[in-house]
Scaffold this motif. Structure first.
Motif, PDB file in Angstrom:
ATOM      1  N   CYS A   1       0.716  -1.182   0.011  1.00  0.00           N
ATOM      2  CA  CYS A   1      -0.265   0.186   0.193  1.00  0.00           C
ATOM      3  C   CYS A   1       0.667   1.637  -0.101  1.00  0.00           C
ATOM      4  N   CYS A   2       1.692   1.131   1.082  1.00  0.00           N
ATOM      5  CA  CYS A   2       3.248   2.835   0.731  1.00  0.00           C
ATOM      6  C   CYS A   2       3.485   2.185  -0.705  1.00  0.00           C
ATOM      7  N   VAL A   3       4.012   1.938  -1.197  1.00  0.00           N
ATOM      8  CA  VAL A   3       4.447   1.681  -2.095  1.00  0.00           C
ATOM      9  C   VAL A   3       3.544   2.182  -3.168  1.00  0.00           C
ATOM     10  N   CYS A   4       2.013   1.988  -3.301  1.00  0.00           N
ATOM     11  CA  CYS A   4       1.327   2.288  -4.278  1.00  0.00           C
ATOM     12  C   CYS A   4       1.116   3.711  -4.072  1.00  0.00           C
ATOM     13  N   MET A   5       1.041   3.885  -2.928  1.00  0.00           N
ATOM     14  CA  MET A   5       0.233   5.711  -2.485  1.00  0.00           C
ATOM     15  C   MET A   5       2.123   6.298  -3.133  1.00  0.00           C
ATOM     16  N   ILE A   6       2.970   5.769  -3.011  1.00  0.00           N
ATOM     17  CA  ILE A   6       4.329   6.943  -3.213  1.00  0.00           C
ATOM     18  C   ILE A   6       4.077   6.747  -5.112  1.00  0.00           C
ATOM     19  N   CYS A   7       3.864   5.568  -5.216  1.00  0.00           N
ATOM     20  CA  CYS A   7       4.132   6.081  -6.523  1.00  0.00           C
ATOM     21  C   CYS A   7       2.350   7.131  -7.170  1.00  0.00           C
ATOM     22  N   PHE A   8       1.685   6.815  -6.741  1.00  0.00           N
ATOM     23  CA  PHE A   8       0.309   7.735  -6.617  1.00  0.00           C
ATOM     24  C   PHE A   8       0.839   9.200  -6.527  1.00  0.00           C
ATOM     25  N   PHE A   9       0.693   9.473  -5.237  1.00  0.00           N
ATOM     26  CA  PHE A   9       1.554  11.271  -4.871  1.00  0.00           C
ATOM     27  C   PHE A   9       2.618  11.481  -6.065  1.00  0.00           C
ATOM     28  N   SER A  10       3.519  10.674  -5.895  1.00  0.00           N
ATOM     29  CA  SER A  10       4.345  11.257  -7.743  1.00  0.00           C
ATOM     30  C   SER A  10       4.435  11.919  -8.280  1.00  0.00           C
ATOM     31  N   LEU A  11       2.954  10.373  -8.816  1.00  0.00           N
ATOM     32  CA  LEU A  11       2.095  11.125 -10.482  1.00  0.00           C
ATOM     33  C   LEU A  11       1.604  11.728 -10.233  1.00  0.00           C
ATOM     34  N   ALA A  12       0.734  12.751  -8.727  1.00  0.00           N
ATOM     35  CA  ALA A  12       0.118  13.272  -8.456  1.00  0.00           C
ATOM     36  C   ALA A  12       1.001  14.837  -8.886  1.00  0.00           C
ATOM     37  N   ALA A  13       2.032  15.290  -8.158  1.00  0.00           N
ATOM     38  CA  ALA A  13       3.218  16.035  -8.055  1.00  0.00           C
ATOM     39  C   ALA A  13       3.414  16.068  -9.857  1.00  0.00           C
ATOM     40  N   TYR A  14       4.039  14.914 -10.451  1.00  0.00           N
ATOM     41  CA  TYR A  14       4.391  15.527 -12.169  1.00  0.00           C
ATOM     42  C   TYR A  14       3.308  15.711 -12.465  1.00  0.00           C
ATOM     43  N   VAL A  15       1.830  15.849 -12.162  1.00  0.00           N
ATOM     44  CA  VAL A  15       0.672  15.786 -13.832  1.00  0.00           C
ATOM     45  C   VAL A  15       0.672  17.623 -12.926  1.00  0.00           C
TER      46      VAL A  15
ATOM     47  N   GLY B   1       1.106  25.047  -9.267  1.00  0.00           N
ATOM     48  CA  GLY B   1       1.144  23.733  -9.805  1.00  0.00           C
ATOM     49  C   GLY B   1       2.669  23.509  -8.884  1.00  0.00           C
ATOM     50  N   PRO B   2       3.633  24.973  -8.603  1.00  0.00           N
ATOM     51  CA  PRO B   2       4.655  24.380  -7.400  1.00  0.00           C
ATOM     52  C   PRO B   2       3.393  24.458  -6.193  1.00  0.00           C
ATOM     53  N   LEU B   3       2.839  24.858  -5.369  1.00  0.00           N
ATOM     54  CA  LEU B   3       2.280  24.358  -4.209  1.00  0.00           C
ATOM     55  C   LEU B   3       1.269  23.564  -4.400  1.00  0.00           C
ATOM     56  N   TRP B   4       1.026  22.299  -5.814  1.00  0.00           N
ATOM     57  CA  TRP B   4       0.413  21.249  -5.469  1.00  0.00           C
ATOM     58  C   TRP B   4       1.264  20.424  -4.905  1.00  0.00           C
ATOM     59  N   MET B   5       2.060  20.478  -6.036  1.00  0.00           N
ATOM     60  CA  MET B   5       3.763  19.799  -5.942  1.00  0.00           C
ATOM     61  C   MET B   5       4.157  19.555  -4.576  1.00  0.00           C
ATOM     62  N   ALA B   6       4.213  20.392  -3.916  1.00  0.00           N
ATOM     63  CA  ALA B   6       4.405  20.218  -3.288  1.00  0.00           C
ATOM     64  C   ALA B   6       3.749  19.363  -1.851  1.00  0.00           C
ATOM     65  N   ILE B   7       2.148  20.280  -2.455  1.00  0.00           N
ATOM     66  CA  ILE B   7       1.517  19.664  -1.149  1.00  0.00           C
ATOM     67  C   ILE B   7       1.790  17.438  -1.819  1.00  0.00           C
ATOM     68  N   TYR B   8       1.298  17.608  -2.894  1.00  0.00           N
ATOM     69  CA  TYR B   8       1.481  15.552  -3.085  1.00  0.00           C
ATOM     70  C   TYR B   8       3.017  16.046  -2.799  1.00  0.00           C
ATOM     71  N   GLY B   9       4.501  15.962  -2.985  1.00  0.00           N
ATOM     72  CA  GLY B   9       5.655  14.990  -3.209  1.00  0.00           C
ATOM     73  C   GLY B   9       5.028  15.553  -1.303  1.00  0.00           C
ATOM     74  N   LEU B  10       5.385  16.049  -0.507  1.00  0.00           N
ATOM     75  CA  LEU B  10       5.412  15.393   0.788  1.00  0.00           C
ATOM     76  C   LEU B  10       5.149  14.316   1.348  1.00  0.00           C
ATOM     77  N   PRO B  11       4.194  14.040   1.207  1.00  0.00           N
ATOM     78  CA  PRO B  11       3.701  12.476   1.377  1.00  0.00           C
ATOM     79  C   PRO B  11       4.581  11.278   0.642  1.00  0.00           C
ATOM     80  N   ALA B  12       4.568  12.190  -0.033  1.00  0.00           N
ATOM     81  CA  ALA B  12       5.408  10.525  -0.940  1.00  0.00           C
ATOM     82  C   ALA B  12       6.671  10.786  -0.472  1.00  0.00           C
ATOM     83  N   VAL B  13       7.892  11.420   0.170  1.00  0.00           N
ATOM     84  CA  VAL B  13       8.691  11.413   0.455  1.00  0.00           C
ATOM     85  C   VAL B  13       8.046  11.375   1.775  1.00  0.00           C
TER      86      VAL B  13
END
Length: 164
Positions: A8-22, A29-41
């Motif tokens: 589940c963690c690997v799936c969510m890392i992929c999801f949040f990384s993809l959400a940050a990328y799009v 975008g930079p605000l939402w990249m941080a919002i989605y990227g931080l949970p991935a990290v």
């Protein structure tokens, strides 16, 4: 259950990384990249090693990000409620507005980070499966629905249509 949690963690890392990328096409975008990227990290740090998972700074950062995202979701939901669109006969179709989709993303961040905080302490295997699997599967299903439903995609702004 440790294997289920890791998957589940690997799936969510992929999801949040993809959400940050799009978010690259988004005006804010930079605000939402941080919002989605931080949970991935943070999820990556939690899965990678036990010493990171128990570190007080990681825990505090998770709680802080959860609180900020929760307050952001409340703020956006309030904004959606007071500005009902009259073209929908008073029905609130939050998923058709960009603010509604942003609120949905914040809710997924809050749910996931709460699961990350509580999974070791108080969740047995059954509770973990009951909460973790829907939180992991829901964003993927919603993303697939958005991708395959052409009528829905027609309503999206231009920067959302070119994301993936």
């Amino acid at each position: 259950m440790k294997m289920l949690w890791t998957i589940c963690c690997v799936c969510m890392i992929c999801f949040f990384s993809l959400a940050a990328y799009v978010q690259i096409n988004d005006p804010d975008g930079p605000l939402w990249m941080a919002i989605y990227g931080l949970p991935a990290v943070l999820t990556l740090l939690q899965v990678s090693s036990f010493k990171f998972k128990s570190h007080w700074m990681i825990s505090r950062l998770m709680w802080l990000h959860t609180a900020v995202c929760f307050l952001g979701a409340l703020y956006i939901s309030y904004g959606l409620l007071i500005t009902k669109d009259t073209s929908t006969n008073g029905n609130l179709r939050w998923y058709e507005k960009e603010e509604g989709r942003e609120m949905g993303g914040l809710v997924f961040v809050v749910l996931w980070l709460m699961l990350c905080q509580f999974h070791d302490r108080s969740m047995s295997g059954a509770w973990l499966s009951a909460f973790c699997i829907p939180v992991v599967v829901s964003p993927v299903c919603l993303w697939l629905y958005t991708y395959y439903d052409e009528a829905y995609r027609e309503k999206l702004p231009d920067h959302c249509k070119q994301a993936l």
